[in-house]
Write a protein that holds these residues in place. Structure first.
Motif, PDB file in Angstrom:
ATOM      1  N   LEU A 178       0.843  -1.195   0.000  1.00 33.84           N
ATOM      2  CA  LEU A 178       0.000   0.000   0.000  1.00 33.84           C
ATOM      3  C   LEU A 178       0.875   1.241   0.000  1.00 33.84           C
ATOM      4  O   LEU A 178       2.059   1.189   0.313  1.00 33.84           O
ATOM      5  CB  LEU A 178      -0.891   0.029   1.248  1.00 33.84           C
ATOM      6  CG  LEU A 178      -2.125  -0.850   1.302  1.00 33.84           C
ATOM      7  CD1 LEU A 178      -3.091  -0.316   2.365  1.00 33.84           C
ATOM      8  CD2 LEU A 178      -2.832  -0.915  -0.035  1.00 33.84           C
ATOM      9  N   CYS A 179       0.264   2.359  -0.354  1.00 35.26           N
ATOM     10  CA  CYS A 179       0.891   3.666  -0.162  1.00 35.26           C
ATOM     11  C   CYS A 179       1.126   3.845   1.339  1.00 35.26           C
ATOM     12  O   CYS A 179       0.238   3.570   2.152  1.00 35.26           O
ATOM     13  CB  CYS A 179      -0.046   4.748  -0.686  1.00 35.26           C
ATOM     14  SG  CYS A 179       0.391   6.429  -0.185  1.00 35.26           S
ATOM     15  N   VAL A 180       2.337   4.280   1.709  1.00 37.28           N
ATOM     16  CA  VAL A 180       2.657   4.483   3.129  1.00 37.28           C
ATOM     17  C   VAL A 180       1.614   5.367   3.804  1.00 37.28           C
ATOM     18  O   VAL A 180       1.106   5.051   4.887  1.00 37.28           O
ATOM     19  CB  VAL A 180       4.063   5.117   3.279  1.00 37.28           C
ATOM     20  CG1 VAL A 180       4.241   5.691   4.677  1.00 37.28           C
ATOM     21  CG2 VAL A 180       5.143   4.098   2.980  1.00 37.28           C
ATOM     22  N   CYS A 181       1.284   6.461   3.153  1.00 34.29           N
ATOM     23  CA  CYS A 181       0.372   7.412   3.796  1.00 34.29           C
ATOM     24  C   CYS A 181      -1.086   6.994   3.667  1.00 34.29           C
ATOM     25  O   CYS A 181      -1.925   7.416   4.462  1.00 34.29           O
ATOM     26  CB  CYS A 181       0.605   8.819   3.243  1.00 34.29           C
ATOM     27  SG  CYS A 181       2.237   9.458   3.725  1.00 34.29           S
ATOM     28  N   GLY A 182      -1.390   6.145   2.701  1.00 30.54           N
ATOM     29  CA  GLY A 182      -2.721   5.553   2.659  1.00 30.54           C
ATOM     30  C   GLY A 182      -2.928   4.661   3.871  1.00 30.54           C
ATOM     31  O   GLY A 182      -3.946   4.730   4.552  1.00 30.54           O
ATOM     32  N   MET A 183      -1.936   3.819   4.129  1.00 34.77           N
ATOM     33  CA  MET A 183      -2.014   2.939   5.300  1.00 34.77           C
ATOM     34  C   MET A 183      -2.067   3.760   6.591  1.00 34.77           C
ATOM     35  O   MET A 183      -2.914   3.511   7.451  1.00 34.77           O
ATOM     36  CB  MET A 183      -0.790   2.019   5.319  1.00 34.77           C
ATOM     37  CG  MET A 183      -0.760   1.057   6.466  1.00 34.77           C
ATOM     38  SD  MET A 183      -2.004  -0.249   6.386  1.00 34.77           S
ATOM     39  CE  MET A 183      -1.119  -1.515   5.442  1.00 34.77           C
TER      40      MET A 183
END
Lengths: 194, 194
Positions: free
Chosen positions: A103-108
């Motif tokens: 996942l996108c780091v900042c999505g997670m």
DNA sequence: GTCTATACTTGGATAGAC
DNA sequence: GTCTATCCAAGTATAGAC
């Protein structure tokens, strides 16, 4: 708080491992012990480089945002038309997703935000703000120059595209044959391209 | 494994609390102690109703999927046109999001899937499969009857809409003034509606 | 069904030797 | 900078009284 420039080689390896873990299992899903195994150092040694888990989380988010920003600037210099710029943007998410469904780091971190320290959340908001501003600018130029066409404002379209790509990664994780961010993004972008 | 029908009043209160916690902080973000405080029972009493945390997670996902499925069937009986059915669908996500920026239970669990038990992941996949099938059917009918128009297949459009709504909740969490799933969904749906 | 008490493990963090 | 050893808190889970 550690900043990007000061990262020693060991600190960099730790931050790299932490980033992968965030993308795989989330901030609440990993421990110093997991990092310890990945980098081959003891927990105490990790604490030498990052005093707390929050420090590590903030560094991971900062670095990710910084690297992403570099990629965004590179698109602007290497791609000239808005439609292709947006497709290159979607490809950034596609590349991340194709790497073991990361996942996108900042999505997670955004999903976990209600349980995270304010310092981490601030970095996550910065990432999204940066992305929205970049997409908005690209779309605005495209609408002005005639390469894009839509009844919606550039800002609304930007939040839509960002939501779509983050969601495509999240939903794609639980599917046996996901389309992926690139193809999902194209479905939306095809309605904008003249 | 506990199934839906057998839930006693106490078990229901525990599952309700667990669901809210999943939507707020995720599966890895809550503990039996948090639930204990919410329902006013001791940790041991919670274990009497749910032998393990995995059991509780599975039950939460099952119930959520079941309730969601009821809502989907209700839309089919109360709304007759595909465009309005899809807007009603987006409103399900909007309602969840307006409740203190809660995430979709299975959106959150999907993000955490790499650290969850297989039994939980199976329920999450079921939720997404159910949703994709429902959306696909609605869109297919709309394309056939002429209330919707698109060069893309119903299945591709379904994955796009689902990704968009899940993503709108995730991204909206980190924004000061998010548009929300309903408005974000409308941006995409407006390109489909004849 | 709910409680107290407790076992056992893991997780974040620190002290101090090397 | 890295290590061993350790502390303390939290987390899952169980035993057994009421």
């Amino acid at each position: 708080m550690t900043t990007l420039q000061e990262l020693s080689p060991s600190a960099r390896r730790i931050a790299d491992a932490a980033q992968v873990l965030v993308q795989q299992v989330g901030y609440n899903g990993f421990s110093f012990e997991h990092i310890s195994k990945l980098v081959g150092m003891r927990k105490a040694s990790i604490h030498h480089h990052f005093a707390s888990k929050v420090d590590l989380g903030v560094t991971v988010a900062q670095r990710y945002t910084h690297q992403f920003n570099d990629a965004l600037r590179h698109i602007l210099t290497s791609v000239k038309l808005a439609p292709q710029r947006l497709q290159a943007y979607a490809d950034l998410f596609e590349t991340t997703f194709l790497n073991d469904h990361h996942l996108c780091v900042c999505g997670m971190l955004g999903a976990e935000s209600n349980s995270l320290d304010a310092a981490v959340n601030q970095e996550v908001r910065h990432f999204f703000q940066l992305n929205l501003a970049w997409i908005t600018d690209v779309i605005e130029e495209g609408l002005a120059s005639g390469s894009l066409k839509s009844p919606h404002s550039a800002l609304v379209l930007a939040e839509t595209l960002l939501s779509l790509l983050e969601g495509a990664m999240l939903v794609g994780r639980s599917m046996s044959a996901p389309l992926g961010p690139r193809r999902i993004g194209d479905v939306f972008l095809s309605s904008l391209i003249v």
